[in-house]
Design a protein around this motif. Structure first.
Motif, PDB file in Angstrom:
ATOM      1  N   PRO A  53      34.617  41.968  46.527  1.00  0.00           N
ATOM      2  CA  PRO A  53      34.177  40.667  46.032  1.00  0.00           C
ATOM      3  C   PRO A  53      34.571  40.394  44.580  1.00  0.00           C
ATOM      4  CG  PRO A  53      32.317  42.179  46.186  1.00  0.00           C
ATOM      5  CD  PRO A  53      33.483  42.880  46.791  1.00  0.00           C
ATOM      6  N   LEU A  54      34.955  39.161  44.320  1.00  0.00           N
ATOM      7  CA  LEU A  54      35.151  38.663  42.954  1.00  0.00           C
ATOM      8  C   LEU A  54      33.976  37.780  42.546  1.00  0.00           C
ATOM      9  CD1 LEU A  54      38.955  37.811  43.234  1.00  0.00           C
ATOM     10  CD2 LEU A  54      37.918  39.841  42.187  1.00  0.00           C
ATOM     11  N   TYR A  55      33.249  37.274  43.555  1.00  0.00           N
ATOM     12  CA  TYR A  55      32.019  36.496  43.360  1.00  0.00           C
ATOM     13  C   TYR A  55      30.909  37.242  44.106  1.00  0.00           C
ATOM     14  CZ  TYR A  55      34.850  32.342  42.112  1.00  0.00           C
ATOM     15  OH  TYR A  55      35.708  31.454  41.523  1.00  0.00           O
ATOM     16  N   SER A  56      29.678  37.245  43.540  1.00  0.00           N
ATOM     17  CA  SER A  56      28.591  37.941  44.251  1.00  0.00           C
ATOM     18  C   SER A  56      28.144  37.154  45.480  1.00  0.00           C
ATOM     19  CB  SER A  56      27.416  38.220  43.317  1.00  0.00           C
ATOM     20  OG  SER A  56      26.981  37.032  42.708  1.00  0.00           O
TER      21      SER A  56
ATOM     22  N   GLU B  98      27.980  31.343  36.806  1.00  0.00           N
ATOM     23  CA  GLU B  98      28.267  32.327  37.835  1.00  0.00           C
ATOM     24  C   GLU B  98      29.386  33.225  37.344  1.00  0.00           C
ATOM     25  OE1 GLU B  98      29.968  30.865  41.517  1.00  0.00           O
ATOM     26  OE2 GLU B  98      29.036  32.542  42.588  1.00  0.00           O
ATOM     27  N   TYR B  99      29.177  34.524  37.472  1.00  0.00           N
ATOM     28  CA  TYR B  99      30.182  35.478  37.002  1.00  0.00           C
ATOM     29  C   TYR B  99      31.329  35.613  37.996  1.00  0.00           C
ATOM     30  CZ  TYR B  99      32.112  39.659  34.867  1.00  0.00           C
ATOM     31  OH  TYR B  99      32.947  40.552  34.241  1.00  0.00           O
ATOM     32  N   LYS B 100      32.550  35.629  37.466  1.00  0.00           N
ATOM     33  CA  LYS B 100      33.718  35.980  38.272  1.00  0.00           C
ATOM     34  C   LYS B 100      34.127  37.386  37.856  1.00  0.00           C
ATOM     35  CE  LYS B 100      35.436  31.215  38.172  1.00  0.00           C
ATOM     36  NZ  LYS B 100      36.535  30.344  37.670  1.00  0.00           N
ATOM     37  N   LYS B 101      34.348  38.264  38.833  1.00  0.00           N
ATOM     38  CA  LYS B 101      34.606  39.678  38.510  1.00  0.00           C
ATOM     39  C   LYS B 101      36.072  39.889  38.136  1.00  0.00           C
ATOM     40  CE  LYS B 101      32.973  44.190  40.238  1.00  0.00           C
ATOM     41  NZ  LYS B 101      32.410  44.859  41.418  1.00  0.00           N
ATOM     42  N   PHE B 102      36.528  39.128  37.133  1.00  0.00           N
ATOM     43  CA  PHE B 102      37.839  39.351  36.525  1.00  0.00           C
ATOM     44  C   PHE B 102      37.822  38.737  35.139  1.00  0.00           C
ATOM     45  CE2 PHE B 102      38.323  35.606  39.384  1.00  0.00           C
ATOM     46  CZ  PHE B 102      38.682  34.617  38.471  1.00  0.00           C
TER      47      PHE B 102
ATOM     48  N   ARG C 101      28.981  45.765  48.319  1.00  0.00           N
ATOM     49  CA  ARG C 101      30.166  46.160  47.540  1.00  0.00           C
ATOM     50  C   ARG C 101      30.226  45.576  46.142  1.00  0.00           C
ATOM     51  NH1 ARG C 101      35.527  45.604  51.020  1.00  0.00           N
ATOM     52  NH2 ARG C 101      36.371  46.726  49.223  1.00  0.00           N
ATOM     53  N   TRP C 102      29.396  44.549  45.871  1.00  0.00           N
ATOM     54  CA  TRP C 102      29.472  43.886  44.549  1.00  0.00           C
ATOM     55  C   TRP C 102      29.349  44.882  43.403  1.00  0.00           C
ATOM     56  CZ3 TRP C 102      31.040  39.887  41.971  1.00  0.00           C
ATOM     57  CH2 TRP C 102      30.452  39.538  40.742  1.00  0.00           C
ATOM     58  N   ILE C 103      28.529  45.930  43.616  1.00  0.00           N
ATOM     59  CA  ILE C 103      28.264  46.887  42.524  1.00  0.00           C
ATOM     60  C   ILE C 103      29.413  47.875  42.304  1.00  0.00           C
ATOM     61  CG2 ILE C 103      25.771  46.746  42.861  1.00  0.00           C
ATOM     62  CD1 ILE C 103      25.872  49.462  44.255  1.00  0.00           C
ATOM     63  N   ASN C 104      30.403  47.842  43.161  1.00  0.00           N
ATOM     64  CA  ASN C 104      31.468  48.861  43.058  1.00  0.00           C
ATOM     65  C   ASN C 104      32.307  48.721  41.790  1.00  0.00           C
ATOM     66  OD1 ASN C 104      30.602  49.691  45.533  1.00  0.00           O
ATOM     67  ND2 ASN C 104      32.521  49.332  46.613  1.00  0.00           N
TER      68      ASN C 104
END
Ligand SMILES: [Fe+2]
Lengths: 194, 92
Positions: B65-68, A3-7, B78-81
């Motif tokens: 979001p930091l997780y989808s 799972e990707y974390k967006k950081f 907002r995930w795609i932002n």
């Protein structure tokens, strides 16, 4: 699954554009001792490990290496993004640009593409973990070569972080190797040649 | 709706705090894998994980979001932002 974390695992940054340096650092994106090679090596080896500590360690370190692949990708991206083609033309990055533009591609610093022949994945767990110990030392050495190539403080911070991680991984794989020898002693039937 | 979307407002200090807490547990997990009876590291792991999840929740509630798969997602999705992690200047 993953799972990707967006950081990022580490706040990787550069203080100035430098396509010449990008062409060197890319070797940790797709070169023999690079992060993609490390990640796929461990995530391939984990399935047949005979002890739970080894499966977990390969899984977690293989996952962390993928985060390092992203950190190197970030450095290369930041070093070349927005740099005009006529500037790139004067740099070591020109051959990459001729093939791929400014996109990231897993290759070494001479432009050779990533191949899985960079690593091995043996059923014999001692053979695999011993390979992993060497891999961590080789990656550490490459980070030291790259540190000699730059005076950018932000890049130095990032490469020094990655170098330090290789030392920790080496330490953990050393512990796994000892656990494997203990396991072999207790289960000679599973290792007739031992 | 097409074209460019407004990037998410980020909170860099909070994001860096989350990254730091994430890293502590990357390290704690590796250590526990080969020291599965270490009480001291287990304590650090649990305290840090609790703080990490609290910070992530705060970030996702206020900044995106930091997780989808995060709870209470809303439209527009907002995930795609932007910005993605490689687009952020961390030197502040
Ligand atoms: Fe490593």
């Amino acid at each position: 699954m993953w799972e990707y974390k967006k950081f990022l695992e580490f706040p990787a940054d550069v203080t100035r554009k430098d396509p010449d340096l990008a062409a060197l650092i890319v070797t940790q994106f797709g070169g023999p001792d690079g992060e993609l090679s490390a990640s796929l090596r461990y995530l391939s080896q984990m399935y047949t490990m005979p002890i739970p500590e080894a499966k977990a360690t390969l899984n977690n370190i293989g996952t962390e290496e993928l985060a390092h692949f992203e950190i190197i990708g970030t450095l290369v991206y930041k070093l070349v993004s927005g740099v005009p083609a006529d500037v790139i033309k004067q740099t070591r990055f020109a051959p990459h640009y001729a093939k791929w533009g400014r996109a990231n591609f897993p290759e070494d610093s001479s432009g050779n593409p990533f191949i899985s022949a960079f690593f091995a994945s043996h059923e014999d767990p001692i053979a695999s973990i011993t390979e992993d110990l060497a891999a961590e030392q080789k990656a550490r050495a490459v980070y030291e070569y790259l540190l000699d190539m730059t005076d950018d403080p932000a890049i130095i911070d990032t490469l020094a972080f990655l170098r330090q991680r290789e030392i920790i991984h080496f330490q953990r794989f050393g512990e796994i190797l000892n656990l494997l020898y203990d396991f072999q002693e207790k289960h000679p039937d599973r290792y007739p040649g031992f | 709706m097409t074209g460019r979307r407004r990037p998410d407002r980020i909170n860099l200090p909070l994001l860096k705090d989350i990254m730091a807490h994430n890293f502590v547990n990357v390290e704690a997990v590796l250590f526990l894998n080969t020291h599965p009876d270490c009480q001291e590291m287990l304590k650090l792991h649990n305290q840090n994980a609790e703080k990490y999840h609290r910070l992530v929740e705060e970030y996702q509630r206020n900044y995106g979001p930091l997780y989808s798969n995060y709870p209470d997602a809303e439209l527009p999705w907002r995930w795609i932002n932007d910005p993605w992690p490689w687009e952020i200047d961390y030197r502040r």
